[in-house]
Design a protein around this motif. Sequence first.
Motif, PDB file in Angstrom:
ATOM      1  N   ILE A 108      -3.978  39.469 -11.086  1.00 45.36           N
ATOM      2  CA  ILE A 108      -4.457  40.838 -11.279  1.00 45.36           C
ATOM      3  C   ILE A 108      -3.708  41.820 -10.369  1.00 45.36           C
ATOM      4  N   GLY A 109      -3.037  41.299  -9.351  1.00 37.60           N
ATOM      5  CA  GLY A 109      -2.212  42.176  -8.523  1.00 37.60           C
ATOM      6  C   GLY A 109      -1.143  42.900  -9.321  1.00 37.60           C
ATOM      7  N   VAL A 110      -0.707  42.317 -10.448  1.00 34.66           N
ATOM      8  CA  VAL A 110       0.313  42.952 -11.281  1.00 34.66           C
ATOM      9  C   VAL A 110      -0.230  44.225 -11.938  1.00 34.66           C
ATOM     10  N   PRO A 111      -1.320  44.153 -12.720  1.00 38.59           N
ATOM     11  CA  PRO A 111      -1.813  45.392 -13.322  1.00 38.59           C
ATOM     12  C   PRO A 111      -2.341  46.393 -12.304  1.00 38.59           C
ATOM     13  N   VAL A 112      -2.840  45.905 -11.158  1.00 38.59           N
ATOM     14  CA  VAL A 112      -3.370  46.848 -10.166  1.00 38.59           C
ATOM     15  C   VAL A 112      -2.258  47.728  -9.611  1.00 38.59           C
TER      16      VAL A 112
ATOM     17  N   LEU B 156      -3.461  43.015 -17.134  1.00 39.68           N
ATOM     18  CA  LEU B 156      -4.867  42.935 -16.731  1.00 39.68           C
ATOM     19  C   LEU B 156      -5.622  41.950 -17.615  1.00 39.68           C
ATOM     20  N   LEU B 157      -5.414  42.057 -18.914  1.00 38.22           N
ATOM     21  CA  LEU B 157      -6.092  41.149 -19.842  1.00 38.22           C
ATOM     22  C   LEU B 157      -5.654  39.706 -19.619  1.00 38.22           C
ATOM     23  N   GLY B 158      -4.349  39.497 -19.443  1.00 41.16           N
ATOM     24  CA  GLY B 158      -3.848  38.142 -19.209  1.00 41.16           C
ATOM     25  C   GLY B 158      -4.398  37.529 -17.936  1.00 41.16           C
ATOM     26  N   SER B 159      -4.596  38.360 -16.906  1.00 39.30           N
ATOM     27  CA  SER B 159      -5.148  37.864 -15.641  1.00 39.30           C
ATOM     28  C   SER B 159      -6.614  37.488 -15.787  1.00 39.30           C
ATOM     29  N   LEU B 160      -7.373  38.327 -16.494  1.00 36.74           N
ATOM     30  CA  LEU B 160      -8.813  38.104 -16.617  1.00 36.74           C
ATOM     31  C   LEU B 160      -9.139  36.869 -17.441  1.00 36.74           C
ATOM     32  N   VAL B 161      -8.287  36.548 -18.420  1.00 37.89           N
ATOM     33  CA  VAL B 161      -8.613  35.418 -19.299  1.00 37.89           C
ATOM     34  C   VAL B 161      -8.066  34.103 -18.771  1.00 37.89           C
ATOM     35  N   ARG B 162      -7.304  34.120 -17.673  1.00 34.16           N
ATOM     36  CA  ARG B 162      -6.773  32.853 -17.161  1.00 34.16           C
ATOM     37  C   ARG B 162      -7.884  31.858 -16.831  1.00 34.16           C
ATOM     38  N   PRO B 163      -8.952  32.247 -16.120  1.00 32.39           N
ATOM     39  CA  PRO B 163     -10.040  31.278 -15.899  1.00 32.39           C
ATOM     40  C   PRO B 163     -10.686  30.805 -17.199  1.00 32.39           C
TER      41      PRO B 163
END
Length: 465
Positions: free
Chosen positions: A166-170, A276-283
């Motif tokens: 999530i550091g990427v989209p932030v 952001l979406l890719g980070s959130l769905v990883r878990p």
Amino acid sequence: MGGGRWIERWEPEDETFWREQGERIARRNLWFSVLAEHIGFSVWSLWSVMVLFMGPEYGVDAAGKFFLIATATVVGAVIRIPYTFAVARFGGRNWTVISALLLLLPAGLAYAVMEPGTSYGTFVLVAALTGVGGGNFASSMTNINAFFPLRKKGWALGLNAGGGNIGVPVVQLVGLLVIGTAGAMHPRIVLGVYLPLIAVAALCSALFMDNLAPVRNDTGAVREAVRARHTWIMAFLYVGTFGSFIGYSFAFGLVLQTQFGRTPLQAASLTFIGPLLGSLVRPVGGSLADRHGEARITLLTFAAMAVAAGVVLYASVVESLTVFLIGFTGLFALSGLGNGSTYKMIPAIFLTQGRRRGLAGEAAEAYGRRLSGASMGLIGAVGALGGLGINLAFRQSFLTVGSGTGAFVAFLLFYAACMAVTWAVYLRRPADVAPVPDTAAGAEPDRAPPRHESQWPRTAVTTRK
């Protein structure tokens, strides 16, 4: 506990130990590991934002900008290998502090040189230094892998990786905010935000994290991981998932500017959504793998990524921004799912390989921890090089045909190859990684019908307990 925040005894597979003290300590280390890794990812992806500020006055064309972000990508990939082994050499807490403080160098130098008139060689050097942020992922994942029992690794590694990603989209959102308020002439504001955050991450790591004394560099495990074919098979698959995520994250905004003529503000307003979406769905990918089998989820993910790449290819040919955004958003989300499922496969595969060697109980679990920990750095490094491949493919495509169409054809073909490898190795012949009965040391084999997917032949690398 030992002095200097060293923990001398750590037995996460012991349920009593885990319940009484292990879980509390592991979770505390996880949260602050996520913070440090998050800032590391932001610094690593810094140039995906900086290039949006580089107007004509900087004298850098599109190919030159793609090379800047490719430089950051390749350094971040290669440096993951020594970062993996630094955890055992210096301690997880100690290395997290050191690696966080190292981020001050690229962020500070970028603050100093980010203005028109700076030579292109200087920009390349500073972009290369931001690669140290990419190394934080490898050390963080290796460290957290040691804290958690196998039954919790999918959740813990997914959360650690997702929080870092999530550091990427932030950082892209910070760039959007700066461009939207102060304008595209003030990139130093972004850097001014991150310099104190780096210091906070280092301070929190020093105050709240721990070192595990039982974790030691094991050159035998490293050599064995290098020789293991599953290390390189998983590295190839991780190129398709994480390589896609980081490559697209770095290049997306520049593609929007170059191919679709978006302004810096317009590009920045769209760039952050996919990462952001890719980070959130990883878990979520890890959770689905727990439920339905890692190999099955990985195969389905690559199939869907091939379809999404086809959609993006079509949009590139007909020059439809709407369809392009839909397809690219799908690629981001699917790469996040695939990150979770592929990384979840690693400890399961090596635990199974330990059992196939005739090991049982704690011996098999220790073997799995040794080999999975040693292989993670190699797999993560090779996977991150996929991001370099994506940026170089875009650079070449824009140089030769003036658009990203050629690159999208290559991506589609690569996802098809990943599908074939996943099916051939982990689904067509599941015996290669199938669990075997724990009959060593005189234990009786389990003759009851399989109760869990981890015992079913067709889901050979599932480990749900």
